[in-house]
Each structure stands twice: as structure tokens, then as C-alpha cells.
Scaffold this motif. Structure first.
Motif, short mmCIF file in Angstrom:
data_model
loop_
_atom_site.label_atom_id
_atom_site.label_comp_id
_atom_site.label_asym_id
_atom_site.label_seq_id
_atom_site.Cartn_x
_atom_site.Cartn_y
_atom_site.Cartn_z
N ALA A 162 0.83 -1.21 0.00
CA ALA A 162 0.00 0.00 0.00
C ALA A 162 0.86 1.25 0.00
O ALA A 162 0.59 2.22 -0.72
N GLU B 183 -4.74 -4.71 -0.05
CA GLU B 183 -4.15 -3.38 0.06
C GLU B 183 -5.21 -2.33 0.37
O GLU B 183 -4.95 -1.36 1.11
N TYR C 246 -5.09 0.07 3.56
CA TYR C 246 -5.20 1.52 3.45
C TYR C 246 -6.32 2.05 4.34
O TYR C 246 -6.16 3.05 5.04
#
Length: 293
Positions: free
Chosen positions: A69, A259, A263
């Protein structure tokens, strides 16, 4: 008879706590799912969604999604932008909205009731109806910067702060709280020769701990969580983008759900931390606020 009453009270108390715990768990399930999913590879994440394993850190657990990320998007920059924009907006909002509410409650001027009603009525206006007129307005506004006079606020921090400093809800919260403050304190200060600003700074604001904490929490959560549509319209360069706009980086080409969850977990940390801090401040302010004779 006393034993029966005591037992009944114990059962009711246990049932109440059990209900509260159940409700708390229901609200925590999405957060648990988000954090646990951020530790799994995409294939395992999607396979676990059909079972209780979606809420359990089992299988191939690692921090790879977090590393990926950070490689895909400048998360640190986005978070600093969002936190900075939120802090500046909240501080200026509390200052200006409390001053406006002070004038509505304590100063005697004609038309204040009508104007306050108009301000409160703006709460029913959705942002989408003013987005385009506001965009045309800020795109032509002048600004005196380091390089002199310039026109247009696009791709700047100020365009994400200034339009949202003053809002009807914050003014209304301060007005309702100020109305309940003892007028004797205000009148005594005025008799002693204190100016209105001195009354605001030395008397009214020190007694306004609960509404300050409430306004700060509501404004901060609103600013941090709703930094998407307006920044998406007025900010095109990466250097000024907030975290919500940065989420779009993870939906380009092939979506990596691990990811995305990493995030979302990262950008939720400031919100949770701020709420916990302000909740304690809110409780402390209620306990300490009062008028001593």
C-alpha cells in the motif's frame, strides 16, 4: 422480599450489560473484518468471506499488504494533508462560530433572530446543489501570496479549508449552550467594566468545555471523513490530495483488496485516536465545568 428485589436488580443489570456488549460487538465487526483482512493475501481474503474465518487472524498472516500500500500511494503525504486540513479547519471553525454564537446570544442587535433562522435553515441544503457554483466562485477568487496577487484557489490547501470554516451546526450548538449560561456572570462582568471580548474570552469560553469538545468531535469527524467529493473537484495535483481521494489509487487496473483494507485501516487510526482523546476531554470538561459561589 429484599433478596428478591436485589436479585431482580442484578438480573436487569446483567441483561443491560449483555445487550450493550452485543451492540458493541455488532459495531466492531466491520472494524475487526477490516483489520483481519488487511493481513491476508487476496485469494485467502475472498475465500474466508463466506465463513467465520473472515473475522479471525488465521492462515497466511503478514504485513505485506501494508508494504504494498505504501508503494502504491504516498499514504504519509495524504494523511498529513488530511490531518492538517482538519486541524486548521476545526480550530478556525470553533473560534469564528463561537464568536458568531456569542453575538447572537449576548449582543442586542436587530435582525439577529431572523439571521440565525436563515443560518440554521441552510442545514437542509445538500452540498451537491452548491458544488458547481462554489467551484466557479473559488476558481476566480484572488489571493495575495508569496508571489503577489494571484487568481484562483484550485490545487491549494485554502480551497479545502476556508469554505468549510463556518457552518450552521457548530453555530447552533454554541448558541444553545450559551443560552443556558448564567446571565448574572455576564452582567457582573459588564458592570465591572469588562469589554464584550473580555467576557467572551475570560468568562464564556472557560465555561464552554462540553460544547467545545462536542463541536470539535463533530467537526473533525465530518472534515476527515468527507474529504472526497470537494477535493476531487478542486485538487488535481498529488501534493494537496487528502486520504479519501487517495483511495482511488487502489482501484486502478487490478483491484488488490488486501491493500484496500490495509489503506482503510491506516486512515482509520487518526479518527479512532482522536475520538478516544476527545471523549476523555469531553467527560472531564463536564465534570469540571460549573459556577462556584
Amino acid at each position: 422480599m429484599a433478596l428478591v428485589t436485589s436479585d431482580n436488580r442484578g438480573l436487569r443489570l446483567a441483561a443491560r450489560y449483555a445487550t450493550l456488549i452485543l451492540v458493541a460487538l455488532i459495531f466492531l465487526f466491520p472494524l475487526v473484518f477490516m483489520v483481519v483482512s488487511s493481513l491476508k493475501p487476496d485469494q485467502q481474503l475472498l475465500a474466508d468471506t463466506s465463513s467465520i474465518r473472515a473475522f479471525l487472524p488465521v492462515g497466511d498472516i503478514s504485513l505485506d499488504n501494508y508494504y504494498k500500500a505504501f508503494d502504491r500511494a504516498p499514504i504519509g503525504l495524504f494523511m498529513m494533508n488530511s490531518v492538517g486540513i482538519t486541524i486548521v479547519t476545526v480550530v478556525l471553525s470553533i473560534l469564528l462560530c463561537s464568536l458568531a454564537a456569542f453575538s447572537f446570544v449576548f449582543l442586542d442587535w436587530s435582525g439577529r433572530g431572523v439571521l440565525l433562522s436563515v443560518i440554521v435553515a441552510t442545514l437542509i441544503i445538500p452540498f451537491e446543489t452548491i458544488a458547481v457554483p462554489l467551484l466557479l466562485f473559488v476558481s476566480k477568487l484572488p489571493w495575495i501570496g508569496w508571489e503577489g496577487l494571484e487568481f484562483g484557489w484550485l490545487n491549494t490547501y485554502r480551497v479545502q479549508v476556508i469554505p468549510w470554516i463556518v457552518d450552521a451546526l457548530t453555530i447552533f450548538l454554541f448558541v444553545q449552550f450559551f443560552k443556558d449560561l448564567p446571565r448574572e456572570l455576564i452582567e457582573a462582568a459588564r458592570v465591572e467594566g469588562a469589554s464584550w471580548f473580555t467576557v467572551y474570552r475570560r468568562i464564556v469560553m472557560p465555561l464552554s468545555g462540553p460544547v467545545l469538545a462536542t463541536a470539535a468531535i463533530l467537526k473533525s469527524l465530518k472534515m476527515y471523513n468527507e474529504q472526497y467529493l470537494w477535493p476531487l473537484i478542486v485538487v488535481q495535483d498529488e501534493a494537496h490530495r487528502p486520504v479519501m481521494v487517495g483511495l482511488g489509487y487502489f482501484f486502478q487496473l487490478q483491484i488488490a483488496w488486501g491493500e484496500v483494507m490495509a489503506y482503510l485501516t491506516l486512515i482509520s487510526v487518526p479518527v479512532i485516536a482522536f475520538y478516544l482523546v476527545m471523549q476523555r476531554a469531553f467527560i472531564s470538561s463536564i465534570a469540571s465545568t460549573g459556577v462556584k459561589g
